[in-house]
Design an enzyme around this catalytic site. Structure first.
Site, PDB file in Angstrom:
ATOM      1  N   SER A   1       0.839  -1.205   0.000  1.00  0.00           N
ATOM      2  CA  SER A   1       0.000   0.000   0.000  1.00  0.00           C
ATOM      3  C   SER A   1       0.867   1.246   0.000  1.00  0.00           C
ATOM      4  O   SER A   1       1.978   1.248   0.553  1.00  0.00           O
ATOM      5  CB  SER A   1      -0.848  -0.021   1.269  1.00  0.00           C
ATOM      6  OG  SER A   1      -1.440   1.229   1.485  1.00  0.00           O
TER       7      SER A   1
ATOM      8  N   TYR B   1      -1.796  -1.208  10.819  1.00  0.00           N
ATOM      9  CA  TYR B   1      -2.043  -1.794   9.490  1.00  0.00           C
ATOM     10  C   TYR B   1      -0.881  -1.459   8.556  1.00  0.00           C
ATOM     11  O   TYR B   1      -0.328  -2.342   7.877  1.00  0.00           O
ATOM     12  CB  TYR B   1      -3.366  -1.255   8.907  1.00  0.00           C
ATOM     13  CG  TYR B   1      -3.478  -1.470   7.414  1.00  0.00           C
ATOM     14  CD1 TYR B   1      -3.765  -2.723   6.888  1.00  0.00           C
ATOM     15  CD2 TYR B   1      -3.274  -0.416   6.509  1.00  0.00           C
ATOM     16  CE1 TYR B   1      -3.844  -2.928   5.515  1.00  0.00           C
ATOM     17  CE2 TYR B   1      -3.344  -0.610   5.138  1.00  0.00           C
ATOM     18  CZ  TYR B   1      -3.628  -1.869   4.649  1.00  0.00           C
ATOM     19  OH  TYR B   1      -3.694  -2.071   3.286  1.00  0.00           O
TER      20      TYR B   1
ATOM     21  N   LYS C   1       2.252  -3.863   6.539  1.00  0.00           N
ATOM     22  CA  LYS C   1       2.668  -3.843   5.130  1.00  0.00           C
ATOM     23  C   LYS C   1       4.181  -3.643   5.030  1.00  0.00           C
ATOM     24  O   LYS C   1       4.863  -4.285   4.234  1.00  0.00           O
ATOM     25  CB  LYS C   1       1.918  -2.742   4.367  1.00  0.00           C
ATOM     26  CG  LYS C   1       0.440  -3.008   4.216  1.00  0.00           C
ATOM     27  CD  LYS C   1       0.173  -4.223   3.344  1.00  0.00           C
ATOM     28  CE  LYS C   1      -1.268  -4.652   3.339  1.00  0.00           C
ATOM     29  NZ  LYS C   1      -1.513  -5.943   2.726  1.00  0.00           N
TER      30      LYS C   1
HETATM   31  P1  NAD Z   1     -10.710  -7.213   1.114  1.00  0.00           P
HETATM   32  O1  NAD Z   1     -10.938  -7.264   2.568  1.00  0.00           O
HETATM   33  O2  NAD Z   1     -11.866  -6.902   0.245  1.00  0.00           O
HETATM   34  O3  NAD Z   1     -10.065  -8.588   0.605  1.00  0.00           O
HETATM   35  C1  NAD Z   1      -9.205  -9.362   1.391  1.00  0.00           C
HETATM   36  C2  NAD Z   1      -9.673 -10.813   1.275  1.00  0.00           C
HETATM   37  O4  NAD Z   1      -8.780 -11.622   2.027  1.00  0.00           O
HETATM   38  C3  NAD Z   1     -11.070 -11.029   1.824  1.00  0.00           C
HETATM   39  O5  NAD Z   1     -11.825 -11.799   0.922  1.00  0.00           O
HETATM   40  C4  NAD Z   1     -10.836 -11.788   3.131  1.00  0.00           C
HETATM   41  O6  NAD Z   1     -11.901 -12.669   3.429  1.00  0.00           O
HETATM   42  C5  NAD Z   1      -9.530 -12.505   2.837  1.00  0.00           C
HETATM   43  N1  NAD Z   1      -8.691 -12.789   4.015  1.00  0.00           N
HETATM   44  C6  NAD Z   1      -8.262 -11.934   4.977  1.00  0.00           C
HETATM   45  N2  NAD Z   1      -7.485 -12.594   5.856  1.00  0.00           N
HETATM   46  C7  NAD Z   1      -7.423 -13.883   5.444  1.00  0.00           C
HETATM   47  C8  NAD Z   1      -6.784 -15.057   5.936  1.00  0.00           C
HETATM   48  N3  NAD Z   1      -6.040 -15.030   7.048  1.00  0.00           N
HETATM   49  N4  NAD Z   1      -6.925 -16.209   5.246  1.00  0.00           N
HETATM   50  C9  NAD Z   1      -7.664 -16.268   4.118  1.00  0.00           C
HETATM   51  N5  NAD Z   1      -8.292 -15.196   3.602  1.00  0.00           N
HETATM   52  C10 NAD Z   1      -8.186 -14.014   4.278  1.00  0.00           C
HETATM   53  O7  NAD Z   1      -9.524  -6.178   0.852  1.00  0.00           O
HETATM   54  P2  NAD Z   1      -8.996  -5.581  -0.522  1.00  0.00           P
HETATM   55  O8  NAD Z   1      -9.378  -4.135  -0.560  1.00  0.00           O
HETATM   56  O9  NAD Z   1      -9.365  -6.450  -1.643  1.00  0.00           O
HETATM   57  O10 NAD Z   1      -7.435  -5.639  -0.268  1.00  0.00           O
HETATM   58  C11 NAD Z   1      -6.636  -6.727  -0.716  1.00  0.00           C
HETATM   59  C12 NAD Z   1      -5.218  -6.504  -0.263  1.00  0.00           C
HETATM   60  O11 NAD Z   1      -4.764  -5.248  -0.755  1.00  0.00           O
HETATM   61  C13 NAD Z   1      -5.063  -6.448   1.255  1.00  0.00           C
HETATM   62  O12 NAD Z   1      -3.852  -7.072   1.605  1.00  0.00           O
HETATM   63  C14 NAD Z   1      -5.001  -4.948   1.531  1.00  0.00           C
HETATM   64  O13 NAD Z   1      -4.291  -4.664   2.695  1.00  0.00           O
HETATM   65  C15 NAD Z   1      -4.280  -4.442   0.305  1.00  0.00           C
HETATM   66  N6  NAD Z   1      -4.557  -3.037   0.014  1.00  0.00           N
HETATM   67  C16 NAD Z   1      -5.855  -2.608  -0.098  1.00  0.00           C
HETATM   68  C17 NAD Z   1      -6.105  -1.255  -0.357  1.00  0.00           C
HETATM   69  C18 NAD Z   1      -7.517  -0.748  -0.469  1.00  0.00           C
HETATM   70  O14 NAD Z   1      -7.716   0.451  -0.400  1.00  0.00           O
HETATM   71  N7  NAD Z   1      -8.525  -1.578  -0.672  1.00  0.00           N
HETATM   72  C19 NAD Z   1      -5.049  -0.356  -0.494  1.00  0.00           C
HETATM   73  C20 NAD Z   1      -3.748  -0.838  -0.392  1.00  0.00           C
HETATM   74  C21 NAD Z   1      -3.511  -2.193  -0.137  1.00  0.00           C
HETATM   75  C1  UD1 Z   2      -6.701   5.333   4.015  1.00  0.00           C
HETATM   76  C2  UD1 Z   2      -5.607   4.842   4.929  1.00  0.00           C
HETATM   77  C3  UD1 Z   2      -4.502   4.191   4.104  1.00  0.00           C
HETATM   78  C4  UD1 Z   2      -5.046   3.093   3.209  1.00  0.00           C
HETATM   79  C5  UD1 Z   2      -6.140   3.704   2.327  1.00  0.00           C
HETATM   80  C6  UD1 Z   2      -6.715   2.614   1.459  1.00  0.00           C
HETATM   81  C7  UD1 Z   2      -5.661   6.403   6.826  1.00  0.00           C
HETATM   82  C8  UD1 Z   2      -4.898   7.401   7.587  1.00  0.00           C
HETATM   83  N1  UD1 Z   2      -5.081   5.928   5.719  1.00  0.00           N
HETATM   84  O1  UD1 Z   2      -6.147   6.281   3.235  1.00  0.00           O
HETATM   85  O2  UD1 Z   2      -3.546   3.648   4.967  1.00  0.00           O
HETATM   86  O3  UD1 Z   2      -4.028   2.545   2.388  1.00  0.00           O
HETATM   87  O4  UD1 Z   2      -7.154   4.273   3.169  1.00  0.00           O
HETATM   88  O5  UD1 Z   2      -7.984   2.829   1.074  1.00  0.00           O
HETATM   89  O6  UD1 Z   2      -6.743   6.043   7.216  1.00  0.00           O
HETATM   90  N2  UD1 Z   2     -12.270  11.730   3.884  1.00  0.00           N
HETATM   91  C9  UD1 Z   2     -13.228  12.628   4.311  1.00  0.00           C
HETATM   92  N3  UD1 Z   2     -14.353  12.139   4.889  1.00  0.00           N
HETATM   93  C10 UD1 Z   2     -14.598  10.806   5.051  1.00  0.00           C
HETATM   94  C11 UD1 Z   2     -13.603   9.877   4.607  1.00  0.00           C
HETATM   95  C12 UD1 Z   2     -12.440  10.379   4.046  1.00  0.00           C
HETATM   96  O7  UD1 Z   2     -13.054  13.834   4.166  1.00  0.00           O
HETATM   97  O8  UD1 Z   2     -15.654  10.428   5.595  1.00  0.00           O
HETATM   98  C13 UD1 Z   2     -11.054  12.232   3.210  1.00  0.00           C
HETATM   99  C14 UD1 Z   2      -9.755  11.898   3.907  1.00  0.00           C
HETATM  100  O9  UD1 Z   2      -9.430  12.889   4.840  1.00  0.00           O
HETATM  101  C15 UD1 Z   2      -8.786  11.844   2.717  1.00  0.00           C
HETATM  102  C16 UD1 Z   2      -9.651  11.330   1.561  1.00  0.00           C
HETATM  103  O10 UD1 Z   2     -10.997  11.598   1.943  1.00  0.00           O
HETATM  104  O11 UD1 Z   2      -8.341  13.139   2.387  1.00  0.00           O
HETATM  105  C17 UD1 Z   2      -9.496   9.840   1.302  1.00  0.00           C
HETATM  106  O12 UD1 Z   2      -9.691   9.139   2.514  1.00  0.00           O
HETATM  107  P1  UD1 Z   2      -9.719   7.535   2.581  1.00  0.00           P
HETATM  108  O13 UD1 Z   2     -10.647   7.015   1.553  1.00  0.00           O
HETATM  109  O14 UD1 Z   2      -9.975   7.170   4.000  1.00  0.00           O
HETATM  110  O15 UD1 Z   2      -8.265   7.091   2.142  1.00  0.00           O
HETATM  111  P2  UD1 Z   2      -6.813   7.528   2.705  1.00  0.00           P
HETATM  112  O16 UD1 Z   2      -6.933   8.525   3.787  1.00  0.00           O
HETATM  113  O17 UD1 Z   2      -5.984   7.900   1.561  1.00  0.00           O
END
Ligand code: NAD
Ligand code: UD1
Length: 332
Positions: A124, A148, A152
């Site tokens: 991330s 979290y 990572k």
């Molecule tokens: P998500 O929660 O939708 O998907 C994660 C999946 O992993 C789920 O289906 C959950 O059931 C499964 N899971 C969790 N722990 C498990 C375990 N111990 N064994 C088996 N399955 C397990 O999340 P996502 O948004 O699809 O994210 C996927 C990956 O990307 C994660 O590692 C997350 O940290 C990373 N990531 C997500 C974002 C984001 O904004 N969505 C941003 C940066 C990184």
């Molecule tokens: C958050 C996480 C980041 C993670 C990312 C993935 C934090 C500090 N960071 O990031 O680690 O990788 O999600 O999705 O939580 N905002 C509002 N009102 C709301 C929600 C958000 O104003 O109700 C604003 C936030 O201040 C930010 C932007 O919207 O400026 C995006 O927020 P968000 O979607 O939570 O993502 P990140 O803050 O980038």
């Protein structure tokens, strides 16, 4: 090519499974339903016409996961499985360290044992902490603002050390910026938990009238309109980045930012959502959120240069597809 996809029923995993199947890969999904359910498998079949192999296993349980390595011929692994809520990680750090770090160790050790030498890891942009954008892969990592984020950073370090000890391995760390949107079919998208406080899920709740207004965290940032700026990326573009990554493995450890390279403010995103979807999104300004950063966007030129990948979908596509999914979700 057979790819083991951990967390393949989750938000990013399910979209990636679709792209992998459409590119001819055999997919084996492992997920424990902690943030997903069996319904996603049906949706994947509706989109692709293929039923991927599925194991309901917790990937921190090595003996159970080993069964998959014994039963299936696996060429590559994409490790998505993880917990991702910042707030939960602050409240229960040990659960996050255990799930996210132990899973990376278990997968690494099974990949070493069964000589599966190609691994992609979901990292991330949060690993950069609070540093100036555009963020480049070589930027040294700072302390993140929550457990979290630390899981990572730790997982990246573990995989880096594995790659040093096993130079025959190709490990790719993908640092995602802010994935939003959904598959255009509206059949798969992001599960929203009550604890979710990311922006787009919140906007969707307001659009569905489940909440009265969006609280905008801060209006005095040094940005175009005073609100926070992020690099929102359509989840389908992000999924396609994974296909490029598995087509371009290099020996050793390689890191790529996956973002658009463009920042969008909170007000700009709300405005786009209203305009494209013809809905009203009331908002009010509140205090800055603790740990929030002002501006975060990627320098994605390395992925473009080395993977031949760049994003194709716009903010308009992202908010349109996010709302399309939300409207359909109401019916199931
Ligand atoms: P998500 O929660 O939708 O998907 C994660 C999946 O992993 C789920 O289906 C959950 O059931 C499964 N899971 C969790 N722990 C498990 C375990 N111990 N064994 C088996 N399955 C397990 O999340 P996502 O948004 O699809 O994210 C996927 C990956 O990307 C994660 O590692 C997350 O940290 C990373 N990531 C997500 C974002 C984001 O904004 N969505 C941003 C940066 C990184
Ligand atoms: C958050 C996480 C980041 C993670 C990312 C993935 C934090 C500090 N960071 O990031 O680690 O990788 O999600 O999705 O939580 N905002 C509002 N009102 C709301 C929600 C958000 O104003 O109700 C604003 C936030 O201040 C930010 C932007 O919207 O400026 C995006 O927020 P968000 O979607 O939570 O993502 P990140 O803050 O980038």
């Amino acid at each position: 090519m057979a790819i083991l996809v951990t967390g393949g029923l989750g938000y990013i995993g399910s979209h990636t499974v679709v792209e992998l199947i459409e590119n001819g890969y055999k997919v084996i999904i492992v997920d424990n339903y902690i943030n997903s359910n069996s319904n996603i498998l049906d949706q994947l079949f509706k989109i692709t016409g293929v039923n991927p192999l599925f194991y309901k296993i917790d990937v921190t349980q090595k003996d159970k996961l080993e069964k998959v390595f014994v039963e299936q011929k696996i060429d590559e692994v994409i490790h998505f499985a993880g917990l991702k809520s910042i707030g939960e990680s602050v409240e229960d750090p040990l659960r996050y360290y255990y799930n996210n770090v132990v899973s990376t160790m278990v997968i690494s050790s099974l990949c070493i044992k069964y000589k599966v030498k190609k691994v992609v890891f979901s990292s991330s942009a949060t690993v950069y902490g609070n540093q100036e954008s555009p963020l480049k892969e070589e930027t040294s990592l700072k302390k993140t603002t929550n457990p979290y984020g630390e899981t990572k950073v730790m997982s990246e370090r573990i995989l880096t050390d594995v790659s040093y000890a096993h130079p025959e391995f190709s490990i790719t760390l993908l640092r995602y910026f802010n994935p939003i949107g959904a598959h255009k079919s509206g059949l798969i998208g992001e599960k929203i938990k009550s604890s979710t406080n990311n922006l787009v899920p919140y906007i969707s709740k307001v659009a569905k009238k489940e909440k009265s207004k969006v609280e905008i965290f801060g209006k005095d940032y040094n940005t175009i309109d005073g609100t926070g700026v992020r690099d929102y990326i359509h989840v389908v573009d992000l999924a396609k980045g994974h296909v490029k990554a598995v087509q371009s493995f290099k020996l050793g450890i390689t890191t790529y930012n996956l973002g658009t390279g463009k920042g969008t403010s909170v007000l700009e995103l709300i405005g786009a959502f209203e305009k494209v979807n013809n809905v009203s999104i009331p908002y009010e300004f509140v205090q800055r959120r603790l740990g929030d950063i002002e501006v975060s966007y990627a320098d994605s030129s390395k992925a473009e240069r080395e993977l031949g990948w760049k994003t194709e979908l716009s903010i308009k596509d992202m908010v349109k597809d996010a709302w399309n999914f939300e409207k359909k979700r109401r019916t199931y």
